[in-house]
Design a protein around this motif. Structure first.
Motif, PDB file in Angstrom:
ATOM      1  N   GLN A   1       1.043  -1.191   0.002  1.00 59.47           N
ATOM      2  CA  GLN A   1      -0.209  -0.173  -0.138  1.00 59.47           C
ATOM      3  C   GLN A   1       0.967   1.167   0.072  1.00 59.47           C
ATOM      4  N   VAL A   2       0.473   2.067  -0.694  1.00 59.13           N
ATOM      5  CA  VAL A   2       1.128   3.516  -0.872  1.00 59.13           C
ATOM      6  C   VAL A   2       0.053   4.623  -0.810  1.00 59.13           C
ATOM      7  N   ALA A   3       0.202   5.684   0.068  1.00 54.56           N
ATOM      8  CA  ALA A   3      -0.771   6.625   0.367  1.00 54.56           C
ATOM      9  C   ALA A   3      -0.955   7.527  -0.993  1.00 54.56           C
ATOM     10  N   GLN A   4      -2.188   7.629  -0.956  1.00 53.41           N
ATOM     11  CA  GLN A   4      -2.547   8.677  -2.074  1.00 53.41           C
ATOM     12  C   GLN A   4      -2.130  10.150  -1.711  1.00 53.41           C
ATOM     13  N   PRO A   5      -1.743  10.867  -2.778  1.00 54.96           N
ATOM     14  CA  PRO A   5      -1.272  12.260  -2.502  1.00 54.96           C
ATOM     15  C   PRO A   5      -2.354  13.145  -1.879  1.00 54.96           C
ATOM     16  N   GLY A   6      -2.122  13.919  -1.039  1.00 54.87           N
ATOM     17  CA  GLY A   6      -2.845  14.851  -0.300  1.00 54.87           C
ATOM     18  C   GLY A   6      -3.677  14.044   0.884  1.00 54.87           C
ATOM     19  N   LEU A   7      -3.325  12.748   1.277  1.00 56.20           N
ATOM     20  CA  LEU A   7      -4.133  12.055   2.227  1.00 56.20           C
ATOM     21  C   LEU A   7      -3.907  12.632   3.410  1.00 56.20           C
ATOM     22  N   VAL A   8      -2.687  12.722   3.893  1.00 55.76           N
ATOM     23  CA  VAL A   8      -2.199  13.389   5.194  1.00 55.76           C
ATOM     24  C   VAL A   8      -3.050  14.896   5.481  1.00 55.76           C
ATOM     25  N   GLU A   9      -2.792  15.754   4.381  1.00 51.91           N
ATOM     26  CA  GLU A   9      -3.242  17.034   4.353  1.00 51.91           C
ATOM     27  C   GLU A   9      -4.877  17.077   4.548  1.00 51.91           C
ATOM     28  N   VAL A  10      -5.479  16.220   3.770  1.00 49.61           N
ATOM     29  CA  VAL A  10      -6.750  16.360   3.993  1.00 49.61           C
ATOM     30  C   VAL A  10      -7.466  15.884   5.419  1.00 49.61           C
ATOM     31  N   MET A  11      -6.799  14.729   5.874  1.00 51.88           N
ATOM     32  CA  MET A  11      -7.204  14.258   7.004  1.00 51.88           C
ATOM     33  C   MET A  11      -6.805  15.329   8.120  1.00 51.88           C
TER      34      MET A  11
END
Length: 246
Positions: free
Chosen positions: A61-71
């Motif tokens: 699994q690789v995080a989607q771009p922007g995941l941490v920012e939106v959460m």
């Protein structure tokens, strides 16, 4: 708000691996096939084969771009988040622990819930769990205004392994009094968009190389290419192109 596959980059190759393991055609729903098998032993053996493929994919699994920012944004605004996924609990826990260890999601509806998307039951169950009922819902992440501190967000699985999603008690549940009109569903499949539309939620498609045909679908309200594109959208006021009734 994102699907489980919107948290991690799509691993759609799993579907072909699962169908090969089960010797079924592309047109056959994977879990419908499993549940149709004649004995509990046959069903469990088929499900074990599916889980093995999911566990192997889980490690990549690789995080989607922007995941941490939106959460981080949603957490800072006190927005509630839930997950409704076609996966079983192990890949879900792994993904959250790996990418979002400090973000809270509840409820988390996994494969043990029926009926599955595109049926809206999973979304309505989350709405009802949050106390969002018809005639009683005073909280919303309003589709005509900005995200509010008490707004609602639902996180749905668009790729999710095989899942059909089963009921917590193994039976279909009735959520006819649930009100999902204040929810936003983000996903990457037609099942996500249709389940959201049928539930009465707003829908957001996370665009990928394989789902561009859904951008103009009648069940899609908004299209984004990165998850953090949601931040200015919610700040400025989310506006759907369709009515939010089912």
């Amino acid at each position: 708000m994102s699907s489980l596959s919107s948290h991690s980059e799509p691993q759609t190759y799993m579907f072909s691996q699962m169908r090969a393991a089960l010797s079924i055609a592309k047109s056959v729903d994977i879990l419908e096939h499993v549940y149709s098998l004649p004995t509990p032993q046959a069903q469990e053996e088929a499900m074990a084969a599916i889980r093995a493929i999911e566990r192997e994919a889980m490690a990549a699994q690789v995080a989607q771009p922007g995941l941490v920012e939106v959460m981080s944004y949603l957490d800072s605004r006190g927005v509630r988040k839930g997950i409704c996924t076609r996966n079983f609990n192990t890949p879900v826990a792994h993904l959250l622990n790996k990418f979002l260890p400090d973000t809270h999601f509840s409820p988390i509806v996994t494969r043990d819930f029926r009926p599955p998307k595109p049926h809206p039951a999973g979304i309505l169950h989350i709405a009802r769990t949050w106390g969002l009922l018809r005639g009683k819902n005073t909280e919303s992440s309003n589709s005509d205004g900005g995200a509010q501190s008490d707004g609602q967000v639902i996180v749905l699985d668009g790729e999710g392994g095989a899942g059909k999603g089963e009921g917590e008690n193994g039976t279909e549940i009735e959520e006819s009094d649930a009100d999902a009109s204040g929810l936003i569903m983000v996903g990457d499949s037609i099942d996500d968009m249709t389940a959201g539309r049928k539930a009465g939620a707003a829908t957001v498609l996370l665009l990928s190389d394989v789902n561009g045909h859904l951008a103009e679908h009648d069940h899609t309200d908004l299209v984004i290419r990165r998850l953090d594109e949601l931040v200015p959208i919610l700040e400025e006021g989310f506006k759907t192109r369709h009515a939010t009734s089912p």
